[in-house]
Design an enzyme around this catalytic site. Structure first.
Site, PDB file in Angstrom:
ATOM      1  N   LYS A  41       0.821  -1.213   0.000  1.00  0.00           N
ATOM      2  CA  LYS A  41       0.000   0.000   0.000  1.00  0.00           C
ATOM      3  C   LYS A  41       0.853   1.260   0.000  1.00  0.00           C
ATOM      4  O   LYS A  41       0.354   2.354   0.188  1.00  0.00           O
ATOM      5  CB  LYS A  41      -0.929  -0.020   1.218  1.00  0.00           C
ATOM      6  CG  LYS A  41      -1.901  -1.188   1.184  1.00  0.00           C
ATOM      7  CD  LYS A  41      -2.724  -1.225   2.433  1.00  0.00           C
ATOM      8  CE  LYS A  41      -2.302  -2.406   3.254  1.00  0.00           C
ATOM      9  NZ  LYS A  41      -2.912  -2.451   4.557  1.00  0.00           N
ATOM     10  N   SER A 132      -7.022   2.573   9.907  1.00  0.00           N
ATOM     11  CA  SER A 132      -7.614   2.114  11.166  1.00  0.00           C
ATOM     12  C   SER A 132      -6.641   2.157  12.334  1.00  0.00           C
ATOM     13  O   SER A 132      -7.034   2.407  13.467  1.00  0.00           O
ATOM     14  CB  SER A 132      -8.167   0.694  11.003  1.00  0.00           C
ATOM     15  OG  SER A 132      -7.135  -0.181  10.610  1.00  0.00           O
ATOM     16  N   CYS A 167      -3.753  -2.616  16.980  1.00  0.00           N
ATOM     17  CA  CYS A 167      -4.890  -2.608  16.056  1.00  0.00           C
ATOM     18  C   CYS A 167      -5.014  -3.953  15.337  1.00  0.00           C
ATOM     19  O   CYS A 167      -4.072  -4.384  14.668  1.00  0.00           O
ATOM     20  CB  CYS A 167      -4.714  -1.482  15.027  1.00  0.00           C
ATOM     21  SG  CYS A 167      -6.017  -1.411  13.785  1.00  0.00           S
ATOM     22  N   THR A 170      -4.196  -4.073  11.516  1.00  0.00           N
ATOM     23  CA  THR A 170      -2.836  -3.708  11.113  1.00  0.00           C
ATOM     24  C   THR A 170      -1.909  -4.866  11.440  1.00  0.00           C
ATOM     25  O   THR A 170      -1.976  -5.425  12.534  1.00  0.00           O
ATOM     26  CB  THR A 170      -2.382  -2.442  11.883  1.00  0.00           C
ATOM     27  OG1 THR A 170      -3.330  -1.406  11.668  1.00  0.00           O
ATOM     28  CG2 THR A 170      -1.013  -1.986  11.416  1.00  0.00           C
TER      29      THR A 170
END
Length: 179
Positions: A41, A132, A167, A170
């Site tokens: 990403k 997130s 998270c 992640t």
């Protein structure tokens, strides 16, 4: 059940003339299905002079990164002008307006966060994070930058690792690019 694929956390740090954009590799569908662990990403654009990281709907993010690359080509690599034009287009175009993604873009001089609300933000402290786990990565990066002598790369990497520990959207498979 929501069937949209989502990307997760990106963190960028600028320090000592270096800008690093770091992203995790997890792609999640709905609230619980991990579809991919090693997605990329964070990538380079415009003859490797610009780094972009995106979070949100994966298809939307790819669409936006393609549009951003077109803007970079149109405006001869001018990062701010390209980001402002993309944000304007994103906000005005009926199809683009529905896209659910955010981007961090950087070149050797600037670090910007671009949102679908038409925002182009240059962070005062030269740190930004999206996705997130973005708030976790942002807090970690701010603390590390203020209280250590770590490099931009080390701060971004540690911040993403901390976000990945907290998270569930992640992970620790990181892609790191520096300009």
């Amino acid at each position: 059940m929501e069937s949209m694929f989502r990307g997760t956390t990106i963190c960028a740090v600028k320090k000592d003339g270096k800008t690093v954009v770091c992203g995790d590799g997890q792609v999640t569908m709905s609230q619980s299905v991990i579809f991919k662990n090693n997605a990329v990403k964070v990538r380079r654009l415009y003859n490797d002079k610009v780094v972009i990281g995106f979070a949100g709907s994966v298809a939307d993010a790819f669409s936006l990164s393609e549009r951003f690359e077109q803007m970079l080509n149109k405006y001869a690599g001018n990062l701010m002008k390209s980001a402002v034009e993309l944000a304007s287009l994103w906000r005005m175009d009926k199809a683009l307006r529905k896209l659910e993604a955010m981007m961090i873009v950087a070149d050797k001089n600037q670090l910007l966060m671009v949102s679908g609300m038409g925002d182009v933000i240059e962070p005062d402290d030269e740190i930004c994070a999206i996705g997130s786990g973005g708030n976790y990565a942002l807090a970690a990066a701010k603390a590390l930058k203020q209280n250590t002598d770590l490099s931009a790369r080390e701060i971004a990497e540690k911040a993403l690792t901390i976000a990945g520990d907290i998270c569930v959207f992640t992970n620790h498979h990181l892609t790191i690019e520096e300009v």
